[in-house]
Design an enzyme around this catalytic site. Structure first.
Site, mmCIF file in Angstrom:
data_model
loop_
_atom_site.group_PDB
_atom_site.id
_atom_site.type_symbol
_atom_site.label_atom_id
_atom_site.label_comp_id
_atom_site.label_asym_id
_atom_site.label_seq_id
_atom_site.Cartn_x
_atom_site.Cartn_y
_atom_site.Cartn_z
ATOM 1 N N ARG A 38 20.198 18.265 -26.413
ATOM 2 C CA ARG A 38 18.546 18.651 -26.195
ATOM 3 C C ARG A 38 18.266 20.380 -26.433
ATOM 4 O O ARG A 38 17.766 20.879 -26.559
ATOM 5 C CB ARG A 38 18.207 17.781 -25.263
ATOM 6 C CG ARG A 38 16.531 18.020 -25.401
ATOM 7 C CD ARG A 38 16.520 16.448 -24.241
ATOM 8 N NE ARG A 38 16.164 17.463 -22.781
ATOM 9 C CZ ARG A 38 16.831 15.776 -21.734
ATOM 10 N NH1 ARG A 38 17.290 15.625 -22.345
ATOM 11 N NH2 ARG A 38 17.085 16.684 -20.825
ATOM 12 N N TYR A 68 33.998 16.977 -16.684
ATOM 13 C CA TYR A 68 35.171 16.682 -17.452
ATOM 14 C C TYR A 68 35.810 15.566 -16.396
ATOM 15 O O TYR A 68 35.613 14.490 -15.372
ATOM 16 C CB TYR A 68 36.011 18.404 -17.167
ATOM 17 C CG TYR A 68 37.291 17.653 -17.836
ATOM 18 C CD1 TYR A 68 37.301 17.330 -18.789
ATOM 19 C CD2 TYR A 68 38.584 18.399 -17.359
ATOM 20 C CE1 TYR A 68 38.580 17.514 -19.573
ATOM 21 C CE2 TYR A 68 39.324 17.930 -17.900
ATOM 22 C CZ TYR A 68 39.404 18.275 -19.488
ATOM 23 O OH TYR A 68 41.082 18.107 -20.009
ATOM 24 N N ARG A 73 47.112 10.418 -25.342
ATOM 25 C CA ARG A 73 47.715 10.096 -24.082
ATOM 26 C C ARG A 73 46.440 10.793 -23.175
ATOM 27 O O ARG A 73 46.477 11.909 -22.589
ATOM 28 C CB ARG A 73 48.589 10.745 -23.992
ATOM 29 C CG ARG A 73 50.032 10.379 -22.206
ATOM 30 C CD ARG A 73 50.021 11.679 -21.626
ATOM 31 N NE ARG A 73 48.164 12.252 -21.271
ATOM 32 C CZ ARG A 73 48.776 13.807 -20.473
ATOM 33 N NH1 ARG A 73 49.362 14.361 -21.099
ATOM 34 N NH2 ARG A 73 47.701 14.099 -20.412
ATOM 35 N N LYS A 88 35.687 18.862 -22.171
ATOM 36 C CA LYS A 88 37.217 20.778 -21.786
ATOM 37 C C LYS A 88 36.389 21.741 -22.602
ATOM 38 O O LYS A 88 36.756 23.133 -21.990
ATOM 39 C CB LYS A 88 38.378 20.540 -22.824
ATOM 40 C CG LYS A 88 39.794 22.037 -22.057
ATOM 41 C CD LYS A 88 40.639 20.408 -21.625
ATOM 42 C CE LYS A 88 41.883 21.560 -21.052
ATOM 43 N NZ LYS A 88 42.716 21.212 -20.773
ATOM 44 N N GLU A 100 44.994 19.350 -26.770
ATOM 45 C CA GLU A 100 44.942 18.329 -25.560
ATOM 46 C C GLU A 100 44.973 17.287 -25.542
ATOM 47 O O GLU A 100 44.979 15.576 -26.570
ATOM 48 C CB GLU A 100 44.057 18.278 -25.611
ATOM 49 C CG GLU A 100 43.155 18.368 -23.916
ATOM 50 C CD GLU A 100 43.718 18.616 -23.427
ATOM 51 O OE1 GLU A 100 43.925 19.808 -23.228
ATOM 52 O OE2 GLU A 100 43.356 18.024 -22.282
ATOM 53 N N ASP A 101 45.931 16.158 -24.376
ATOM 54 C CA ASP A 101 46.469 14.983 -24.717
ATOM 55 C C ASP A 101 46.943 14.129 -25.559
ATOM 56 O O ASP A 101 46.590 13.415 -26.131
ATOM 57 C CB ASP A 101 45.014 14.317 -24.260
ATOM 58 C CG ASP A 101 44.741 14.713 -22.645
ATOM 59 O OD1 ASP A 101 45.574 14.913 -22.000
ATOM 60 O OD2 ASP A 101 43.242 14.535 -22.307
ATOM 61 N N ASP A 141 47.813 23.088 -23.115
ATOM 62 C CA ASP A 141 47.029 23.115 -22.365
ATOM 63 C C ASP A 141 47.825 22.107 -20.565
ATOM 64 O O ASP A 141 48.138 22.555 -19.286
ATOM 65 C CB ASP A 141 45.784 23.094 -22.002
ATOM 66 C CG ASP A 141 45.144 23.373 -20.169
ATOM 67 O OD1 ASP A 141 45.421 24.283 -19.529
ATOM 68 O OD2 ASP A 141 44.917 22.782 -19.251
ATOM 69 N N ASP A 142 48.355 21.035 -21.507
ATOM 70 C CA ASP A 142 48.548 20.229 -20.896
ATOM 71 C C ASP A 142 50.407 20.441 -20.170
ATOM 72 O O ASP A 142 50.576 20.352 -18.816
ATOM 73 C CB ASP A 142 49.189 18.254 -21.326
ATOM 74 C CG ASP A 142 47.969 18.537 -21.669
ATOM 75 O OD1 ASP A 142 46.947 18.319 -20.978
ATOM 76 O OD2 ASP A 142 47.673 17.957 -22.944
ATOM 77 N N ASN A 189 48.206 12.785 -10.273
ATOM 78 C CA ASN A 189 47.061 12.294 -10.737
ATOM 79 C C ASN A 189 46.911 10.570 -11.096
ATOM 80 O O ASN A 189 47.527 9.843 -11.547
ATOM 81 C CB ASN A 189 46.383 12.515 -12.230
ATOM 82 C CG ASN A 189 45.776 14.638 -11.037
ATOM 83 O OD1 ASN A 189 46.075 14.665 -10.154
ATOM 84 N ND2 ASN A 189 46.458 15.518 -12.195
ATOM 85 N N ASN A 236 44.167 22.697 -10.362
ATOM 86 C CA ASN A 236 43.597 22.460 -11.024
ATOM 87 C C ASN A 236 43.180 23.273 -12.225
ATOM 88 O O ASN A 236 43.464 24.601 -12.294
ATOM 89 C CB ASN A 236 41.792 21.722 -10.621
ATOM 90 C CG ASN A 236 41.153 21.456 -12.041
ATOM 91 O OD1 ASN A 236 41.257 21.799 -13.406
ATOM 92 N ND2 ASN A 236 40.419 20.399 -11.413
#
Ligand code: NAD
Length: 542
Positions: free
Chosen positions: A75, A96, A149, A167, A238-239, A261-262, A401, A445
């Protein structure tokens, strides 16, 4: 560039990039055809932020806060970022991890406005046409997933889209990558999650995941289609499951501007933690011996980056790798074991077998232990006490984690080490009082790394993302940790000042990118001023 909105009247209130909602001044309202379309009393941006804070405070569930923020992003983008940046430590976990994980799991049941680009394998051969439908002309940053993943939650199919969206919000909120240059992408190659495929509300392709050559041809077509339209874009994977993440990165790393990034961000944030911990322990990096509990992708990725950083302080790669030791479900990784995988081999040592972690600690005398095993409680009292006997200030990083998988809690690490542990974890822990001291546990992190990397790449239009850039980012993050934080045991910058910390890291990276000839823009002279001037800030500009 004029800041005058491209739309007027009612359409302007439906255009999230230009909409100011109740903050349109009376003069704006008259000029832009908005009179009568808003309640009469104008707000300021600060008041609008306060209104959202108030609304969120009354919502009981984080997922509801996520949805309110997501609707706000659709919005009024400026207000969305003003809210997140007003208190990053509070809002990052809402847009996130961990909340985004639940949003991905419920994606098909809570779907609202479309955001980002969905590229299904059923459109193979036509991806360029789909990419052409994206409205922005200058995309610079793409976060892409295939949903296999998602965090620790597994295969969520097309629901993984929450991750690139969340992200990219952090790229903007934490380092200033302009939102209009960001594009979240989901590649839908099917899902092996049967429950999803059987859910009538599931929004992705109802087929098993495509594998092998067809999968990789689809990835190639995606990269080609993106770079044909957006030649200055950086692609962040990512993932993806390891079986695809590693070959994709290997294929493209030397050819285009890309990173994972992983794999790379994770390693850099752990290296940053070790480097900052040395400000407390007083040791030098090449003198450290790091023992990893777990020998999977996280452990080997971190071990390799630490080893490479050690070589920059005067030891050979072979000697450096021998200072990074792995211990997995079957014990210490030694050359005599016959189940050691190729990616673990560089770290296998010539040593008698050890199958108990506390025994390994006593035998190998590590200065640091890093838990990336996914198994909770393995840094038990015996292990922590052994570390505290061997080291004046033992470095103890349970990185698994989520919190329920952490190898130990912050409180356990401080108590069992008698307050000596230098501690950081993968998931956050609250401050701990031990004896008369308050310890503030740091969280390793990746957000300390990837937004800054993104901002540096955006500002310099870097042609490649190198491993050296991740080592440099880690050093720059560690340098941001001030004495006040170190005195409390905090070895990462406080999340409340993530924006400034990220800009500092981005500036260091940009200098390196220019030095290495990887920039695709002319040298601006004052690089710090140049990067700062390009950073997005959530303001209604006159
Ligand atoms: P993985 O499945 O590839 O590896 C797990 C490893 O742990 C394997 O080598 C396995 O043999 C070992 N292991 C399992 N049980 C064990 C036991 N009882 N004793 C000793 N070793 C055991 O997983 P991964 O991708 O490497 O991730 C590992 C963990 O690290 C995850 O929990 C992940 O969340 C965490 N992680 C944290 C961060 C961060 O905080 N920034 C980043 C990346 C990964």
């Amino acid at each position: 560039m004029s800041n005058e909105p491209t739309s007027r009247g009612y359409a302007l209130l439906r255009d999230p990039r230009s909409n100011r909602g109740t903050a349109f001044s009376l003069e704006d309202r008259s000029r832009l055809g908005l009179e009568g379309l808003l309640p009469p009393q104008p707000s300021t941006l600060a008041l609008q932020v306060a209104r959202i804070h108030g609304e969120l405070a009354n919502l009981p569930e984080d997922i509801h806060k996520y949805l309110v923020l997501s609707d706000l992003q659709a919005r009024n983008e400026t207000l969305f970022y003003a809210v997140i940046m007003s208190d990053p430590a509070t809002f990052m976990p809402l847009v996130y991890t961990p909340t985004v994980g639940e949003a991905c799991q419920k994606f098909d049941h809570i779907f609202r406005a479309a955001r980002g680009l969905y590229l299904p394998i059923s459109a193979k051969g036509r991806l360029a046409d789909l990419v052409a439908n994206w409205p922005a002309h200058d995309v610079r940053f793409i976060v892409v997933t295939d949903g296999e993943r998602i965090l620790g939650l597994g295969d969520l199919g097309v629901g993984g889209m929450g991750i690139p969206i969340g992200k990219l919000s952090l790229y903007t909120a934490c380092a200033g990558v302009p939102p209009e240059t960001c594009l979240p992408v989901t590649l839908d190659v099917g899902t092996n999650n049967e429950a999803l495929r059987n859910d009538p509300l599931y929004l992705g392709l109802r087929q098993e995941r495509v594998r092998g050559q067809d999968y990789h041809a689809f990835i190639d077509e995606f990269v080609e289609a993106i770079l044909a339209r957006y030649p200055r874009a950086c692609i962040q994977w990512e993932d993806f499951a390891n079986q695809n993440a590693i070959p994709i990165l290997a294929t493209y790393k030397e050819k285009i501007c890309t990173f994972n990034d992983d794999i790379q961000g994770t390693a850099a944030v752990a290296l940053a933690g070790i480097l900052a911990a040395l400000h407390i322990t007083g040791g030098r990096l090449p003198e450290q011996r790091v023992l990893f509990l777990g020998a999977g992708s996280a452990a080997t990725g971190i071990a390799e980056l630490i080893a490479r950083a050690m070589t920059q302080e005067g030891i050979s790669l072979e000697a450096a790798r021998a200072r990074n030791l792995l211990f997995d479900v079957n014990g210490l990784i030694t050359t005599s074991r016959d189940d050691v995988m190729d990616f673990q081999k560089p770290f296998a040592i010539d040593h008698a077998p050890i199958d108990d972690f506390a025994t390994a600690v006593r035998a190998l005398r590590p200065t640091a232990i890093v838990g990336v095993s996914t198994v909770p409680k393995l840094f038990n009292q015996q292990v922590v006490e052994a570390m505290a006997e061997l080291n004046e200030r033992p470095i103890i990083f349970p990185y698994s984690n989520p919190t329920s998988r952490s190898e130990c809690t912050a409180e356990e690490a401080y108590r069992w080490s008698n307050g000596k542990a230098v501690f950081a974890s993968g998931s956050p822990f609250p401050p701990v009082q031990f004896n008369d001291k308050i310890f503030v546990p740091g969280q390793g992190n990746n957000v300390y790394i990837f937004p800054a990397m993104g901002m540096a790449i955006y500002a310099t239009e870097a042609s490649r993302v190198t491993d050296q850039m991740f080592i440099l980012a880690a050093r720059a993050v560690a340098d941001q940790v001030d004495d006040e934080s170190l005195a409390q045991g905090l070895i990462y910058p406080p999340q409340s000042r993530i924006f400034e910390a990220s800009l500092q890291v981005a500036i260091r990276l940009a200098e390196h990118i220019f030095d290495e000839g990887l920039a695709r823009v002319p040298h601006p002279g004052d690089i710090a001023a140049y990067v700062r001037a390009r950073a997005y800030r959530p303001e209604y500009r006159a």
